[in-house]
Design an enzyme around this catalytic site. Structure first.
Site, PDB file in Angstrom:
ATOM      1  N   LYS A  83      39.232  74.206  47.326  1.00 60.79           N
ATOM      2  CA  LYS A  83      40.165  73.496  46.482  1.00 60.79           C
ATOM      3  C   LYS A  83      41.114  72.669  47.329  1.00 60.79           C
ATOM      4  O   LYS A  83      41.803  71.780  46.831  1.00 60.79           O
ATOM      5  CB  LYS A  83      41.018  74.511  45.680  1.00 60.79           C
ATOM      6  CG  LYS A  83      40.260  75.433  44.800  1.00 60.79           C
ATOM      7  CD  LYS A  83      41.223  76.530  44.278  1.00 60.79           C
ATOM      8  CE  LYS A  83      40.451  77.692  43.701  1.00 60.79           C
ATOM      9  NZ  LYS A  83      41.318  78.847  43.468  1.00 60.79           N
ATOM     10  N   ASP A  95      40.051  73.607  61.121  1.00 60.33           N
ATOM     11  CA  ASP A  95      40.735  74.654  61.883  1.00 60.33           C
ATOM     12  C   ASP A  95      39.756  75.153  62.953  1.00 60.33           C
ATOM     13  O   ASP A  95      39.659  74.552  64.011  1.00 60.33           O
ATOM     14  CB  ASP A  95      41.169  75.734  60.893  1.00 60.33           C
ATOM     15  CG  ASP A  95      42.002  76.831  61.515  1.00 60.33           C
ATOM     16  OD1 ASP A  95      42.680  76.576  62.511  1.00 60.33           O
ATOM     17  OD2 ASP A  95      41.975  77.970  60.995  1.00 60.33           O
ATOM     18  N   LYS A 147      43.538  71.092  63.734  1.00 66.75           N
ATOM     19  CA  LYS A 147      44.230  72.045  64.607  1.00 66.75           C
ATOM     20  C   LYS A 147      43.330  72.291  65.806  1.00 66.75           C
ATOM     21  O   LYS A 147      42.603  73.273  65.853  1.00 66.75           O
ATOM     22  CB  LYS A 147      44.394  73.374  63.843  1.00 66.75           C
ATOM     23  CG  LYS A 147      45.767  73.699  63.338  1.00 66.75           C
ATOM     24  CD  LYS A 147      45.792  75.145  62.877  1.00 66.75           C
ATOM     25  CE  LYS A 147      46.279  75.285  61.469  1.00 66.75           C
ATOM     26  NZ  LYS A 147      46.178  76.675  60.977  1.00 66.75           N
ATOM     27  N   PHE A 189      50.437  77.817  60.576  1.00 71.77           N
ATOM     28  CA  PHE A 189      49.783  77.930  59.280  1.00 71.77           C
ATOM     29  C   PHE A 189      50.504  77.022  58.283  1.00 71.77           C
ATOM     30  O   PHE A 189      51.675  77.211  57.991  1.00 71.77           O
ATOM     31  CB  PHE A 189      49.763  79.372  58.780  1.00 71.77           C
ATOM     32  CG  PHE A 189      48.792  79.534  57.642  1.00 71.77           C
ATOM     33  CD1 PHE A 189      47.436  79.691  57.892  1.00 71.77           C
ATOM     34  CD2 PHE A 189      49.226  79.474  56.326  1.00 71.77           C
ATOM     35  CE1 PHE A 189      46.528  79.797  56.856  1.00 71.77           C
ATOM     36  CE2 PHE A 189      48.327  79.585  55.274  1.00 71.77           C
ATOM     37  CZ  PHE A 189      46.980  79.745  55.543  1.00 71.77           C
TER      38      PHE A 189
HETATM   39  P1  IMP Z   1      37.801  76.344  59.377  1.00 73.00           P
HETATM   40  O1  IMP Z   1      36.442  76.738  58.861  1.00 73.00           O
HETATM   41  O2  IMP Z   1      38.373  77.421  60.252  1.00 73.00           O
HETATM   42  O3  IMP Z   1      37.793  75.003  60.062  1.00 73.00           O
HETATM   43  O4  IMP Z   1      38.804  76.263  58.194  1.00 73.00           O
HETATM   44  C1  IMP Z   1      38.416  75.888  56.964  1.00 73.00           C
HETATM   45  C2  IMP Z   1      39.375  76.179  55.867  1.00 73.00           C
HETATM   46  O5  IMP Z   1      40.351  77.171  56.185  1.00 73.00           O
HETATM   47  C3  IMP Z   1      40.168  74.955  55.515  1.00 73.00           C
HETATM   48  O6  IMP Z   1      39.429  74.074  54.695  1.00 73.00           O
HETATM   49  C4  IMP Z   1      41.332  75.570  54.787  1.00 73.00           C
HETATM   50  O7  IMP Z   1      40.989  75.831  53.449  1.00 73.00           O
HETATM   51  C5  IMP Z   1      41.557  76.874  55.508  1.00 73.00           C
HETATM   52  N1  IMP Z   1      42.654  76.735  56.472  1.00 73.00           N
HETATM   53  C6  IMP Z   1      42.576  76.602  57.800  1.00 73.00           C
HETATM   54  N2  IMP Z   1      43.787  76.486  58.363  1.00 73.00           N
HETATM   55  C7  IMP Z   1      44.665  76.529  57.344  1.00 73.00           C
HETATM   56  C8  IMP Z   1      46.115  76.438  57.265  1.00 73.00           C
HETATM   57  O8  IMP Z   1      46.855  76.285  58.245  1.00 73.00           O
HETATM   58  N3  IMP Z   1      46.642  76.524  56.020  1.00 73.00           N
HETATM   59  C9  IMP Z   1      45.889  76.677  54.898  1.00 73.00           C
HETATM   60  N4  IMP Z   1      44.551  76.753  54.920  1.00 73.00           N
HETATM   61  C10 IMP Z   1      43.941  76.684  56.144  1.00 73.00           C
END
Ligand code: IMP
Ligand code: MG
Length: 177
Positions: free
Chosen positions: A44, A104, A132, A153
């Site tokens: 979302k 992330d 990030k 975060f």
């Molecule tokens: P990744 O797979 O670790 O790259 O992260 C994917 C998902 O984690 C993102 O699309 C976000 O929904 C969630 N996410 C990662 N970092 C944050 C943050 O700092 N705040 C809120 N959601 C996050």
């Protein structure tokens, strides 16, 4: 006092976000001239960003949303990703732009690029509002990038903490995290 003020500080205000969305829209408009663009917003978190971005693109385009669930324990992803709601059309021959709120660890986007790539699209590119880099566990080519942020975060403009704060009109940071 607004409901969030006790828990959230502003990191990137809404005017700065809006200016960046406009800038990305202009770049995308230039790059996709004459192409059939399919914008896929990842739910979302990317709903607000994706819909604002769509309005900043001066081209005919097809809008899709894709739901994913990254298994997590709290704020940490396990890297196991599942599609909870798929796009409505075949992606073969389409120029796909995947729109994400934040990259992330990169594991969600890695999975999406593999999954969508297997559907024989004409091209797949990535647009992420936030990155990030400190947390990256895999290299993701981000074709259109909003802001690079430190390891905090963040919430707001679609991003949540425990499903809360998505409706903040700015990017905020949770106090004490
Ligand atoms: P990744 O797979 O670790 O790259 O992260 C994917 C998902 O984690 C993102 O699309 C976000 O929904 C969630 N996410 C990662 N970092 C944050 C943050 O700092 N705040 C809120 N959601 C996050
Ligand atoms: Mg997300």
């Amino acid at each position: 006092m607004a409901f969030y003020e006790k828990d959230v500080d502003v990191m990137i205000d809404s005017a700065t976000v809006a200016a960046k969305v406009k800038e990305l829209g202009t770049q995308i408009t230039r790059d996709y001239q004459g192409k059939e663009l399919t914008l896929i917003a990842v739910m979302k978190g990317s709903l607000f960003f994706g819909m604002d971005l769509a309005r900043a693109i001066d081209l005919p385009l097809t809008l899709e949303v894709l739901g994913v669930s990254s298994y997590s324990g709290g704020t940490e992803t396990t890297g196991e990703v599942r599609i909870t709601s798929d796009v409505t059309k075949p992606m073969a021959g389409k120029h796909i732009l995947v729109v994400e709120d934040i990259i992330d660890t990169g594991l969600t986007m890695k999975f999406l690029l593999e999954n969508l790539g297997a559907r024989h699209p004409a091209s797949v590119k990535v647009c992420a509002l936030l990155e990030k880099p400190v947390r990256a566990r895999t290299k993701i080519p981000i074709d259109y990038k909003g802001f690079v942020i430190e390891d905090k975060f963040v919430v707001g403009y679609g991003l949540d903490f425990d499903e809360k704060y998505r409706n903040l009109p700015f990017i905020g940071v949770m106090k004490g995290r």
